[in-house]
Design a protein around this motif. Structure first.
Motif, PDB file in Angstrom:
ATOM      1  N   ARG A 247      -3.533  53.045  30.546  1.00 56.10           N
ATOM      2  CA  ARG A 247      -3.477  53.755  29.269  1.00 56.10           C
ATOM      3  C   ARG A 247      -2.057  53.671  28.686  1.00 56.10           C
ATOM      4  O   ARG A 247      -1.881  53.452  27.486  1.00 56.10           O
ATOM      5  N   LYS A 260      -9.426  57.004  22.129  1.00 56.55           N
ATOM      6  CA  LYS A 260      -9.818  57.749  23.314  1.00 56.55           C
ATOM      7  C   LYS A 260      -9.890  59.237  22.958  1.00 56.55           C
ATOM      8  O   LYS A 260      -8.913  59.817  22.478  1.00 56.55           O
ATOM      9  N   GLN A 265      -6.289  61.205  27.872  1.00 55.19           N
ATOM     10  CA  GLN A 265      -5.418  60.602  26.874  1.00 55.19           C
ATOM     11  C   GLN A 265      -4.492  61.637  26.241  1.00 55.19           C
ATOM     12  O   GLN A 265      -3.330  61.346  25.931  1.00 55.19           O
TER      13      GLN A 265
END
Length: 490
Positions: A247, A260, A265
């Motif tokens: 990520r 996301k 996130q």
């Protein structure tokens, strides 16, 4: 997370506790109290009587003391003073005062730190914790909750396919599994849910089992549950770090093509006011804390709500009529956020379930300053250093607040009665400054699951309604909750 349960001690723990009680009680006896301090409870044999009563049943002790001493009273217990506030008026300071006066860290920080991690929630300083909570709230705002409804519905329908057309199942166990599945999809994201779920679920189980009654007092006691807990905590960071790193790499390169909406996130993106960001360990800790906060409470609430409504034929009929009114085509209409908002009776059934069977039976704070509490025109000063407690289970079954409190009656929340409207009367998700910020997610999760379940299956409880398990850290039904199910035809 604010949970303390009945604590049946081992012989060794009992002996150590009694020695500590004697020593600390002697010190406490010489502490000066203000003239208008709350009445002090003395039960049975001096020093030991209060401890014995609490061990037998904290709830009975709190209830009996309320009836004898009133809404505000102090119980010398294990060498410390515990002041209990019971009832809407007396409970107001507990929920209104900030952390500078009524602190959570001293109560929950020590035993949650091994599970959540350093600098996470109760192990963080209040300013940092507040920033973490603000970002959690941002991650659970309405726009994201709307996107979670189809995710939860899909997970629920896929899960129910494994049931077949008929059979029997332990409802509590089944809904516990389903709650983790839905929470993982919404909170952890697709990568974890699709590729790492079984491993994460296994590790979460060991973390969960590692938060025991003994952990409250001795969080690092050398017992097998703590060894497994500590091992699982390290492994959880290792397992999730690959997802977090991916990520971060997407974020740095700008290559991510899909927004996301999961909480992972949010925690990866999060920046504190000093410009710092979360480490991988902190991201994992925040995800664990969220799962702890919601998994037990949602699975327990969905189980109790199903049991209570299906044993009441008239209420069940009204619920199914509501489903038809809201959805029209109950077999084929996809659920939406707006649909859930129109399911007022289902909402009230869930609220009534939480009133009768709150998963958290005792909430605690530490008084860092003297403060005043009022009950029936009388004022009391609670001294600095007291532990301050209230019990949602006792408070929400007061007949002076809720009519016929031991009856399952969702209509008490309707516009004609609104028994919950008195400030600090209803504590299903806490109240005031520290009320559960995940309550809207809980309503979305539980109502979606129950809407699908009640439309897809005829559910019948096998046997009697189980009692509450007050020996659990988070209180749910005791033993198996066997139900018989039959799939409805289209």
């Amino acid at each position: 997370m604010d949970a303390i349960r009945e604590m049946p001690p081992t012989d060794l723990l009992a002996g150590a506790a009694l020695v500590a009680c004697v020593f600390l009680a002697l010190i406490a006896a010489f502490r000066r109290s203000p003239k208008n301090a709350p009445p002090v409870v003395r039960m049975g044999v001096p020093v030991f009587g209060n401890f014995a009563a609490f061990i037998r049943s904290p709830l009975n002790m709190i209830r009996e003391c309320y009836e004898k001493y009133g809404a505000v009273y102090t119980v010398p217990l294990m060498g410390f003073n515990f002041t209990f506030l019971v009832g809407p008026e007396a409970q107001a300071p507990f929920f209104k005062l900030n952390d500078e006066t009524m602190s959570q860290n001293e109560v929950y920080g020590r035993y949650t730190k091994p599970v959540f991690g350093a600098d996470v929630v109760y192990a963080a300083d209040p300013k940092k914790r507040n920033q973490q909570m603000q970002h959690m709230a941002y991650g659970l705002r309405t726009a994201r909750l709307k996107s979670y409804v189809p995710m939860i519905e899909k997970e629920t329908r896929n899960f129910l396919k494994t049931w077949g057309d008929s059979g029997e199942v332990d409802l509590a166990s089944a809904l516990s599994r389903l709650t983790i599945l839905t929470a993982s999809r919404c909170l952890h994201g697709d990568e974890v849910r699709e590729n790492l779920f079984e491993e994460v679920a296994r590790l979460f189980h060991d973390l969960d089992e590692g938060m025991t009654p003994l952990s409250v007092f001795l969080p690092h006691a050398p017992i097998p549950a703590h060894f497994r807990r500590d091992k699982a905590r390290k492994e959880m960071v290792t397992v999730l770090s690959s997802v977090i790193s991916a990520r971060r790499a997407e974020q740095a390169s700008g290559t991510s093509t899909v927004e996301k909406t999961d909480l992972l996130q949010v925690f990866v993106d999060m920046k504190y006011k000093d410009g710092s960001t979360n480490t991988d360990d902190q991201v994992v800790g925040l995800l664990i804390a969220l799962l702890f906060a919601g998994q037990h409470t949602s699975s327990i609430t969905s189980t109790w709500t199903t049991l209570l409504t299906t044993r009441d034929p008239k209420m069940l009929e009204r619920l199914l009529e509501e489903q038809e009114t809201v959805l029209k085509d109950t077999q084929n209409t996809p659920l939406t956020w707006e649909h859930l908002g129109e399911m007022e009776l289902l909402h009230d059934c869930m609220r009534e379930t939480l009133r009768m069977y709150p998963p958290l039976i005792l909430l605690l704070r530490m008084a860092k300053k003297d403060f005043t509490v009022t009950s029936k025109g009388q004022s009391f000063t609670v001294p600095k250093g007291h532990f301050v407690g209230t019990s949602p289970h006792v408070a929400m079954r007061l007949p002076t607040v809720f009519k016929n409190p031991d009856e399952f009656d969702p209509d008490r929340f309707g516009p004609e009665r609104q028994e919950h409207k008195q400030p600090f009367a209803y504590l299903g998700f806490g109240a005031g400054m520290h009320q559960c910020m995940g309550q809207q997610f809980a309503f979305v999760q539980v109502k979606t699951i129950l809407s699908v379940l009640l439309r897809e299956y005829k559910i019948e409880m096998v046997g009697e309604l189980p009692p509450a398990d007050f020996n659990a850290m988070v209180v749910g039904p005791k033993g198996k909750c066997t139900v018989r199910y039959t799939k409805k035809t289209a």
